[in-house]
Design an enzyme around this catalytic site. Structure first.
Site, PDB file in Angstrom:
ATOM      1  N   ASP A  44       7.371  79.961 124.353  1.00  0.00           N
ATOM      2  CA  ASP A  44       7.099  79.741 122.929  1.00  0.00           C
ATOM      3  C   ASP A  44       6.967  81.049 122.140  1.00  0.00           C
ATOM      4  O   ASP A  44       6.549  81.037 120.978  1.00  0.00           O
ATOM      5  CB  ASP A  44       5.783  78.947 122.780  1.00  0.00           C
ATOM      6  CG  ASP A  44       5.925  77.514 123.262  1.00  0.00           C
ATOM      7  OD1 ASP A  44       6.572  76.730 122.556  1.00  0.00           O
ATOM      8  OD2 ASP A  44       5.414  77.192 124.356  1.00  0.00           O
ATOM      9  N   GLU A  60       4.362  83.443 114.305  1.00  0.00           N
ATOM     10  CA  GLU A  60       3.361  83.149 113.266  1.00  0.00           C
ATOM     11  C   GLU A  60       2.007  82.799 113.865  1.00  0.00           C
ATOM     12  O   GLU A  60       0.967  83.085 113.283  1.00  0.00           O
ATOM     13  CB  GLU A  60       3.838  81.963 112.413  1.00  0.00           C
ATOM     14  CG  GLU A  60       2.777  81.443 111.484  1.00  0.00           C
ATOM     15  CD  GLU A  60       3.215  80.234 110.669  1.00  0.00           C
ATOM     16  OE1 GLU A  60       3.541  79.198 111.253  1.00  0.00           O
ATOM     17  OE2 GLU A  60       3.229  80.357 109.456  1.00  0.00           O
ATOM     18  N   ASP A  61       2.040  82.151 115.050  1.00  0.00           N
ATOM     19  CA  ASP A  61       0.783  81.686 115.627  1.00  0.00           C
ATOM     20  C   ASP A  61      -0.087  82.817 116.168  1.00  0.00           C
ATOM     21  O   ASP A  61      -1.265  82.615 116.457  1.00  0.00           O
ATOM     22  CB  ASP A  61       1.078  80.655 116.731  1.00  0.00           C
ATOM     23  CG  ASP A  61       1.682  79.398 116.142  1.00  0.00           C
ATOM     24  OD1 ASP A  61       1.204  78.977 115.072  1.00  0.00           O
ATOM     25  OD2 ASP A  61       2.640  78.873 116.721  1.00  0.00           O
ATOM     26  N   ARG A  86      -5.341  72.869 118.050  1.00  0.00           N
ATOM     27  CA  ARG A  86      -5.119  74.285 118.352  1.00  0.00           C
ATOM     28  C   ARG A  86      -6.167  75.223 117.737  1.00  0.00           C
ATOM     29  O   ARG A  86      -6.385  76.326 118.242  1.00  0.00           O
ATOM     30  CB  ARG A  86      -3.739  74.710 117.850  1.00  0.00           C
ATOM     31  CG  ARG A  86      -2.565  73.960 118.460  1.00  0.00           C
ATOM     32  CD  ARG A  86      -2.389  74.282 119.933  1.00  0.00           C
ATOM     33  NE  ARG A  86      -1.293  73.509 120.508  1.00  0.00           N
ATOM     34  CZ  ARG A  86      -0.035  73.928 120.525  1.00  0.00           C
ATOM     35  NH1 ARG A  86       0.294  75.100 120.035  1.00  0.00           N
ATOM     36  NH2 ARG A  86       0.898  73.163 121.053  1.00  0.00           N
ATOM     37  N   HIS A 100       0.171  71.577 113.269  1.00  0.00           N
ATOM     38  CA  HIS A 100      -0.413  72.665 112.482  1.00  0.00           C
ATOM     39  C   HIS A 100      -0.474  72.284 111.002  1.00  0.00           C
ATOM     40  O   HIS A 100       0.362  71.519 110.522  1.00  0.00           O
ATOM     41  CB  HIS A 100       0.463  73.921 112.596  1.00  0.00           C
ATOM     42  CG  HIS A 100       0.411  74.599 113.914  1.00  0.00           C
ATOM     43  ND1 HIS A 100       1.530  74.920 114.640  1.00  0.00           N
ATOM     44  CD2 HIS A 100      -0.640  75.075 114.638  1.00  0.00           C
ATOM     45  CE1 HIS A 100       1.186  75.528 115.758  1.00  0.00           C
ATOM     46  NE2 HIS A 100      -0.130  75.642 115.786  1.00  0.00           N
ATOM     47  N   CYS A 134       6.954  79.386 111.279  1.00  0.00           N
ATOM     48  CA  CYS A 134       6.449  79.800 112.595  1.00  0.00           C
ATOM     49  C   CYS A 134       7.286  80.901 113.243  1.00  0.00           C
ATOM     50  O   CYS A 134       6.818  81.566 114.163  1.00  0.00           O
ATOM     51  CB  CYS A 134       6.306  78.616 113.533  1.00  0.00           C
ATOM     52  SG  CYS A 134       7.687  77.519 113.498  1.00  0.00           S
TER      53      CYS A 134
HETATM   54  C1  CIR Z   1       3.828  75.101 120.298  1.00  0.00           C
HETATM   55  O1  CIR Z   1       3.611  73.918 120.577  1.00  0.00           O
HETATM   56  O2  CIR Z   1       2.930  75.943 120.256  1.00  0.00           O
HETATM   57  C2  CIR Z   1       5.238  75.524 119.975  1.00  0.00           C
HETATM   58  N1  CIR Z   1       6.137  74.775 120.776  1.00  0.00           N
HETATM   59  C3  CIR Z   1       5.538  75.314 118.509  1.00  0.00           C
HETATM   60  C4  CIR Z   1       4.758  76.221 117.612  1.00  0.00           C
HETATM   61  C5  CIR Z   1       5.118  76.080 116.189  1.00  0.00           C
HETATM   62  N2  CIR Z   1       4.350  76.981 115.410  1.00  0.00           N
HETATM   63  C6  CIR Z   1       4.072  76.837 114.143  1.00  0.00           C
HETATM   64  O3  CIR Z   1       4.424  75.823 113.538  1.00  0.00           O
HETATM   65  N3  CIR Z   1       3.365  77.773 113.569  1.00  0.00           N
END
Ligand code: CIR
Length: 246
Positions: free
Chosen positions: A59, A64-65, A128, A154, A241
């Site tokens: 991932d 962004e996360d 999360r 999110h 993201c």
């Molecule tokens: C996750 O589940 O963490 C990743 N597959 C997708 C993250 C998407 N991030 C976001 O929308 N900020």
């Protein structure tokens, strides 16, 4: 404005997802779409900084996360998904020219849950991001509104900032009263993907296939660039993201 991105790893098909596995992720196609996304960022005027992929992190392209940037400070997060925790190291190094703050246990915090609109912060309470994560955002950036959410990965899956006083919001999700003082532009249910847009000045990257929203935004005076992320959506990803703006 700079945009930090991270290439799609060859393990991308193992990314966390809530989507049915019936249509497996085509990594080559995801890479092509990611390439077009990066081109769109550059066309919108961003200087793109690219981190190499790391196959340990399926991932990892969802940078962004890993960090929340505002007011010259990068708050490095502690992602809610354990498999994603160590993604932050490379992102932290890439943002080292800023003042860097960290997030420690028991807090969990995903950047996708944090929406900055001008000087205001809204943070989703989700699977999360927990209350301690929100407290951390408040400590670092000041006044922060918590928005409890269910059934959404999110916060920014359903809303995103397009100006210092305006957001896009997917119809039928969060009551607009939560965003008192902001201009809220509704995104129709059938174009819900368009609620997640990346704003670089007055240019917006928006999901391809959302003509009503695109027309509405052009009428509002924005330039738009439609970007296809169908393959990336299979890993629950969208547009915001895939970058950190700083
Ligand atoms: C996750 O589940 O963490 C990743 N597959 C997708 C993250 C998407 N991030 C976001 O929308 N900020």
């Amino acid at each position: 404005m700079r945009a930090l991105v991270r290439s799609i790893p060859s393990t991308f098909a193992d990314a966390i997802t809530t989507q049915p596995k019936s249509a497996p992720i085509d990594v080559a196609r995801a890479r092509t779409q990611h390439g077009r996304y990066v081109e769109a960022l550059a066309a919108a005027g961003a200087e793109v900084v690219r981190l190499p992929a790391d196959d340990r992190f399926p991932d990892g392209c969802f940078v962004e996360d890993c960090a929340i940037v505002a007011k010259g400070t990068a708050l490095i997060t502690r992602p809610g998904a354990e498999s994603r925790r160590d993604e932050v190291a490379a992102v932290r190094d890439a943002l080292a020219s800023l003042r860097v703050e960290h997030t420690a246990a028991p807090a969990t915090l995903d950047g996708g849950d944090c929406m900055r609109v001008g000087g205001r912060f809204y943070v989703g309470v989700t699977a999360r991001t927990n209350e301690a994560g929100i407290t951390r955002v408040r400590e670092v950036f000041g006044e922060t509104m918590a928005i409890p959410l269910t059934d959404v990965l999110h916060l920014k899956c359903v809303c995103s900032p397009i100006a210092d006083d305006a957001i896009l919001l997917a119809e039928g999700t969060i009551p607009r009263e939560r965003f008192a003082g902001l201009r809220v532009i509704d995104v129709p249910r059938e174009e819900a993907d368009a609620a997640n847009a990346v704003a670089i000045g007055r240019t917006l990257l928006i999901a391809a296939g959302c003509p009503r929203t695109e027309r509405r935004l052009r009428d509002e005076g924005f330039d738009t660039i439609a970007v296809d992320t169908s393959e990336i959506r299979k890993a629950d990803g969208a547009l915001t993201c895939l970058s950190v703006l700083f």
